[in-house]
Design a protein around this motif. Structure first.
Motif, PDB file in Angstrom:
ATOM      1  N   PRO A   1      -7.860  -3.738  -6.246  1.00  0.00           N
ATOM      2  CA  PRO A   1      -6.846  -3.239  -7.193  1.00  0.00           C
ATOM      3  C   PRO A   1      -5.443  -3.656  -6.771  1.00  0.00           C
ATOM      4  O   PRO A   1      -5.057  -3.521  -5.610  1.00  0.00           O
ATOM      5  CB  PRO A   1      -7.016  -1.717  -7.119  1.00  0.00           C
ATOM      6  CG  PRO A   1      -8.412  -1.506  -6.640  1.00  0.00           C
ATOM      7  CD  PRO A   1      -8.688  -2.650  -5.695  1.00  0.00           C
ATOM      8  N   ARG A   2      -4.693  -4.182  -7.736  1.00  0.00           N
ATOM      9  CA  ARG A   2      -3.348  -4.684  -7.430  1.00  0.00           C
ATOM     10  C   ARG A   2      -2.417  -3.563  -6.971  1.00  0.00           C
ATOM     11  O   ARG A   2      -1.582  -3.765  -6.080  1.00  0.00           O
ATOM     12  CB  ARG A   2      -2.753  -5.382  -8.661  1.00  0.00           C
ATOM     13  CG  ARG A   2      -3.590  -6.541  -9.199  1.00  0.00           C
ATOM     14  CD  ARG A   2      -3.930  -7.539  -8.121  1.00  0.00           C
ATOM     15  NE  ARG A   2      -4.618  -8.712  -8.631  1.00  0.00           N
ATOM     16  CZ  ARG A   2      -5.765  -9.157  -8.156  1.00  0.00           C
ATOM     17  NH1 ARG A   2      -6.371  -8.496  -7.181  1.00  0.00           N
ATOM     18  NH2 ARG A   2      -6.329 -10.243  -8.625  1.00  0.00           N
ATOM     19  N   ASN A   3      -2.555  -2.385  -7.575  1.00  0.00           N
ATOM     20  CA  ASN A   3      -1.670  -1.289  -7.165  1.00  0.00           C
ATOM     21  C   ASN A   3      -1.975  -0.845  -5.739  1.00  0.00           C
ATOM     22  O   ASN A   3      -1.083  -0.454  -4.984  1.00  0.00           O
ATOM     23  CB  ASN A   3      -1.772  -0.110  -8.135  1.00  0.00           C
ATOM     24  CG  ASN A   3      -3.182   0.428  -8.268  1.00  0.00           C
ATOM     25  OD1 ASN A   3      -4.155  -0.192  -7.842  1.00  0.00           O
ATOM     26  ND2 ASN A   3      -3.304   1.602  -8.880  1.00  0.00           N
TER      27      ASN A   3
ATOM     28  N   THR B   1      -0.288  -0.441  -0.257  1.00  0.00           N
ATOM     29  CA  THR B   1      -0.694  -0.503   1.147  1.00  0.00           C
ATOM     30  C   THR B   1       0.231  -1.383   1.979  1.00  0.00           C
ATOM     31  O   THR B   1       0.590  -1.034   3.110  1.00  0.00           O
ATOM     32  CB  THR B   1      -2.132  -1.039   1.265  1.00  0.00           C
ATOM     33  OG1 THR B   1      -3.010  -0.179   0.524  1.00  0.00           O
ATOM     34  CG2 THR B   1      -2.595  -1.091   2.719  1.00  0.00           C
ATOM     35  N   TYR B   2       0.640  -2.536   1.408  1.00  0.00           N
ATOM     36  CA  TYR B   2       1.422  -3.497   2.176  1.00  0.00           C
ATOM     37  C   TYR B   2       2.900  -3.532   1.774  1.00  0.00           C
ATOM     38  O   TYR B   2       3.620  -4.445   2.173  1.00  0.00           O
ATOM     39  CB  TYR B   2       0.800  -4.890   2.034  1.00  0.00           C
ATOM     40  CG  TYR B   2      -0.630  -4.921   2.519  1.00  0.00           C
ATOM     41  CD1 TYR B   2      -0.929  -4.772   3.869  1.00  0.00           C
ATOM     42  CD2 TYR B   2      -1.685  -5.051   1.620  1.00  0.00           C
ATOM     43  CE1 TYR B   2      -2.237  -4.774   4.321  1.00  0.00           C
ATOM     44  CE2 TYR B   2      -3.004  -5.059   2.057  1.00  0.00           C
ATOM     45  CZ  TYR B   2      -3.275  -4.914   3.410  1.00  0.00           C
ATOM     46  OH  TYR B   2      -4.576  -4.915   3.852  1.00  0.00           O
ATOM     47  N   CYS B   3       3.321  -2.537   0.995  1.00  0.00           N
ATOM     48  CA  CYS B   3       4.723  -2.422   0.570  1.00  0.00           C
ATOM     49  C   CYS B   3       5.174  -3.714  -0.127  1.00  0.00           C
ATOM     50  O   CYS B   3       6.164  -4.338   0.230  1.00  0.00           O
ATOM     51  CB  CYS B   3       5.631  -2.111   1.762  1.00  0.00           C
ATOM     52  SG  CYS B   3       7.308  -1.604   1.277  1.00  0.00           S
ATOM     53  N   LEU B   4       4.409  -4.087  -1.161  1.00  0.00           N
ATOM     54  CA  LEU B   4       4.689  -5.292  -1.923  1.00  0.00           C
ATOM     55  C   LEU B   4       5.009  -4.940  -3.364  1.00  0.00           C
ATOM     56  O   LEU B   4       4.676  -3.853  -3.843  1.00  0.00           O
ATOM     57  CB  LEU B   4       3.478  -6.226  -1.886  1.00  0.00           C
ATOM     58  CG  LEU B   4       2.992  -6.662  -0.502  1.00  0.00           C
ATOM     59  CD1 LEU B   4       1.667  -7.401  -0.618  1.00  0.00           C
ATOM     60  CD2 LEU B   4       4.037  -7.518   0.194  1.00  0.00           C
ATOM     61  N   ASP B   5       5.649  -5.862  -4.065  1.00  0.00           N
ATOM     62  CA  ASP B   5       5.925  -5.666  -5.479  1.00  0.00           C
ATOM     63  C   ASP B   5       4.642  -5.930  -6.273  1.00  0.00           C
ATOM     64  O   ASP B   5       4.062  -7.023  -6.187  1.00  0.00           O
ATOM     65  CB  ASP B   5       7.030  -6.630  -5.927  1.00  0.00           C
ATOM     66  CG  ASP B   5       7.311  -6.504  -7.417  1.00  0.00           C
ATOM     67  OD1 ASP B   5       7.897  -5.496  -7.825  1.00  0.00           O
ATOM     68  OD2 ASP B   5       6.904  -7.435  -8.150  1.00  0.00           O
ATOM     69  N   GLN B   6       4.188  -4.945  -7.041  1.00  0.00           N
ATOM     70  CA  GLN B   6       2.907  -5.054  -7.724  1.00  0.00           C
ATOM     71  C   GLN B   6       2.888  -6.196  -8.732  1.00  0.00           C
ATOM     72  O   GLN B   6       1.889  -6.913  -8.852  1.00  0.00           O
ATOM     73  CB  GLN B   6       2.560  -3.736  -8.423  1.00  0.00           C
ATOM     74  CG  GLN B   6       1.198  -3.759  -9.085  1.00  0.00           C
ATOM     75  CD  GLN B   6       0.804  -2.406  -9.631  1.00  0.00           C
ATOM     76  OE1 GLN B   6       1.258  -1.366  -9.153  1.00  0.00           O
ATOM     77  NE2 GLN B   6      -0.046  -2.398 -10.653  1.00  0.00           N
TER      78      GLN B   6
END
Length: 221
Positions: A143-145, A150-155
């Protein structure tokens, strides 16, 4: 030594097999994999193999075999075999040429990149049927969200970056990769020194069987 329960008096006993009859993955005419396991040759013990053909800059994608160790032997051409050591958190890169081998412990992430055209590798496993877990399956199905959180990334960025991964890659880049065709031939793969170690994060992957290893399934990449 594997214990054999084969009835060697049986009329069904097998001692010969032609690997070209079990093409397990095809990207194109120069990049493909043939497979042999106990499902093709019933007298095999605790051993199996993949017969791998690659052209320059093609990669057997990052993956693990959770049930087998792997010995990669170079028959022709040259390749970089990369191994992620999960204990030291380093990547080990080994340049192999004909007659040279690299050993990959069971369950360790690894990948192989051809550095010459017409590269031919033999991957030998200490299991009757090696299981294959591809990183591409994790990247396309996670899942993209969850990844973004989890990795503090922009979805949105994560979703856009991973959207092209539609199936198990096996040999990359995919045949329809426009970006790859725009890359200068001499800019990739990178040159590495034997035993080079670099920092690398550990990733997980979804379990899946190696495509077609037991049934002669032909998959077009």
């Amino acid at each position: 030594m594997a214990v054999s329960y084969m009835d060697f008096t049986s009329p069904n006993v097998q001692y010969f097999y032609d690997l070209k009859n079990n093409r397990t993955f095809t990207k194109d005419a120069n990049n493909f994999i043939n497979a042999l396991s106990i499902q093709q040759l019933n007298t095999l013990g605790n051993v199996s193999l993949l017969d791998i053909y690659l052209s320059k800059a093609n990669v057997v994608e990052p993956h693990i075999h959770q049930n087998a160790s792997e010995l990669v032997y170079c028959i022709r051409g040259a390749a970089i075999v990369s191994i992620l050591n999960p204990f030291t958190k380093t990547v080990l890169n080994y340049n192999i040429t004909p007659g040279q081998v690299t050993n990959i412990p069971q369950g360790w992430f690894h990948w192989e990149m051809a550095t010459e055209d017409d590269t031919h590798l033999l991957a030998i496993f200490d299991a009757p049927v090696p299981e294959f877990i591809a990183v591409s399956d994790f990247l396309r199905l996670a899942p993209r969200n969850m990844l973004a959180h989890t990795y503090c990334l922009d979805q949105e960025t994560v979703t856009q970056a991973l959207a092209p991964i539609k199936s198990t890659t096996t040999i990359g880049p995919p045949a329809d990769c426009v970006h790859h065709r725009q890359t200068r031939p001499d800019s990739f793969p990178p040159k590495v020194e034997q035993h080079l170690q670099v920092s690398y994060p550990v990733y997980g992957a979804r379990q899946s069987a190696y495509p077609g290893i037991g049934n002669g399934y032909n998959q077009q990449g």
